[in-house]
Design an enzyme around this catalytic site. Structure first.
Site, PDB file in Angstrom:
ATOM      1  CG  ASP A   8      41.008  72.231  33.175  1.00  0.00           C
ATOM      2  OD1 ASP A   8      40.743  72.786  32.099  1.00  0.00           O
ATOM      3  OD2 ASP A   8      40.988  72.828  34.278  1.00  0.00           O
ATOM      4  CG  ASP A  10      42.751  78.681  34.435  1.00  0.00           C
ATOM      5  OD1 ASP A  10      43.550  78.803  35.375  1.00  0.00           O
ATOM      6  OD2 ASP A  10      41.799  79.453  34.249  1.00  0.00           O
TER       7      ASP A  10
HETATM    8  P1  B16 Z   1      40.620  81.940  26.977  1.00  0.00           P
HETATM    9  P2  B16 Z   1      40.529  75.602  31.342  1.00  0.00           P
HETATM   10  C1  B16 Z   1      39.458  77.994  30.842  1.00  0.00           C
HETATM   11  O1  B16 Z   1      40.593  77.165  30.908  1.00  0.00           O
HETATM   12  C2  B16 Z   1      39.378  78.902  32.052  1.00  0.00           C
HETATM   13  O2  B16 Z   1      39.141  78.123  33.234  1.00  0.00           O
HETATM   14  C3  B16 Z   1      38.239  79.873  31.888  1.00  0.00           C
HETATM   15  O3  B16 Z   1      38.196  80.757  33.007  1.00  0.00           O
HETATM   16  C4  B16 Z   1      38.457  80.676  30.592  1.00  0.00           C
HETATM   17  O4  B16 Z   1      37.384  81.570  30.380  1.00  0.00           O
HETATM   18  C5  B16 Z   1      38.557  79.686  29.428  1.00  0.00           C
HETATM   19  O5  B16 Z   1      39.620  78.790  29.672  1.00  0.00           O
HETATM   20  C6  B16 Z   1      38.790  80.385  28.115  1.00  0.00           C
HETATM   21  O6  B16 Z   1      40.060  80.980  28.139  1.00  0.00           O
HETATM   22  O7  B16 Z   1      39.984  83.271  27.163  1.00  0.00           O
HETATM   23  O8  B16 Z   1      42.109  81.938  27.233  1.00  0.00           O
HETATM   24  O9  B16 Z   1      40.266  81.307  25.660  1.00  0.00           O
HETATM   25  O10 B16 Z   1      40.196  75.597  32.801  1.00  0.00           O
HETATM   26  O11 B16 Z   1      39.504  74.915  30.466  1.00  0.00           O
HETATM   27  O12 B16 Z   1      41.941  75.146  31.058  1.00  0.00           O
HETATM   28 MG    MG Z   2      40.159  74.600  34.707  1.00  0.00          MG
END
Ligand code: B16
Ligand code: MG
Length: 215
Positions: A8, A10
């Site tokens: 993953d 974030d």
């Molecule tokens: P975006 P991951 C996720 O990343 C985040 O944890 C989540 O908080 C966010 O809403 C989602 O990506 C979408 O992100 O707005 O940049 O498309 O943890 O799956 O790497």
């Molecule tokens: Mg994450």
């Protein structure tokens, strides 16, 4: 036997949670909607659209599709501005060492992230060319806890899901990994999940989990 690790992004390789929080908070304040860090915690691993739906649970108003899209764009513009300050110094401690050990041992490495900004973030971190496969928010129609993003990553690696380890900081991500028949390694918030196969405090613990005694 071939093995793969799907990371993953974030919360595992970089902490952009604070940036997400700041951008959602500005939107919530603009709209007069209550929002705090506990609500923000529920947005981990969840798509942008689904995140907004969770935030709007605190609102009594109803919103048109046009208003929803404007809010998503407003948040994403603020978020993307803060991504500009990311550098390789923002890579989470020990990730680079783990990466090198896994690569040396021929473990296939991929990204499985819900974020549509995945490639921008990887570019900022100077990691864009470092993975054999990337599956992200632009590839999927169903967000975690659906396994779609991890199954796409496994397919792009040419790997069977059962031979893939998934590293996740979100409970939704652990559910997704298990729904995809993968081995789930939980860090931070995801360690609250009873479904996790392994719970770690430090990324370097993954060396032993994946390689056993070999390193
Ligand atoms: P975006 P991951 C996720 O990343 C985040 O944890 C989540 O908080 C966010 O809403 C989602 O990506 C979408 O992100 O707005 O940049 O498309 O943890 O799956 O790497
Ligand atoms: Mg994450």
């Amino acid at each position: 036997m071939n093995k793969a690790v799907i990371f993953d992004l974030d919360g595992v390789i970089v902490s952009t949670d604070g940036y997400h929080y700041k951008a959602w908070k500005l939107l919530a304040d603009r709209e007069g909607i209550y929002f705090d860090k506990d609500i923000n915690n529920r947005l981990r691993g969840v798509s942008r659209r689904k995140s907004l739906e969770i935030i709007l649970e605190k609102s009594n108003s109803s919103y048109s599709e046009e208003q929803i899209n404007e809010m998503l764009e407003y948040k994403n513009n603020i978020y993307r501005k803060s991504l500009k300050s990311l550098t390789r110094n923002n890579i989470i401690e020990n990730f680079n060492e783990l990466y090198n050990v896994l690569r040396t041992n021929n473990v296939k490495l991929a990204i499985g992230s819900s974020s549509k900004n995945t490639k921008t973030i990887l570019r900022q971190l100077e990691l864009l060319d470092k993975f054999e496969a990337i599956a992200d928010g632009n590839d999927i129609s169903k967000s975690k806890p659906d396994p779609e993003v991890f199954l796409i990553a496994a397919k792009r690696l040419n790997m069977n899901p059962v031979d893939c380890f998934v590293v996740e900081d979100a409970i939704a991500g652990i559910k997704a990994a298990k729904a995809g028949n993968m081995i789930a390694i939980a860090i931070n918030d995801a360690t609250k999940s009873a479904l996790a196969d392994y719970k770690i405090e430090n990324l370097l613990e993954i060396k032993n989990i994946v390689l056993g005694g070999k390193s």
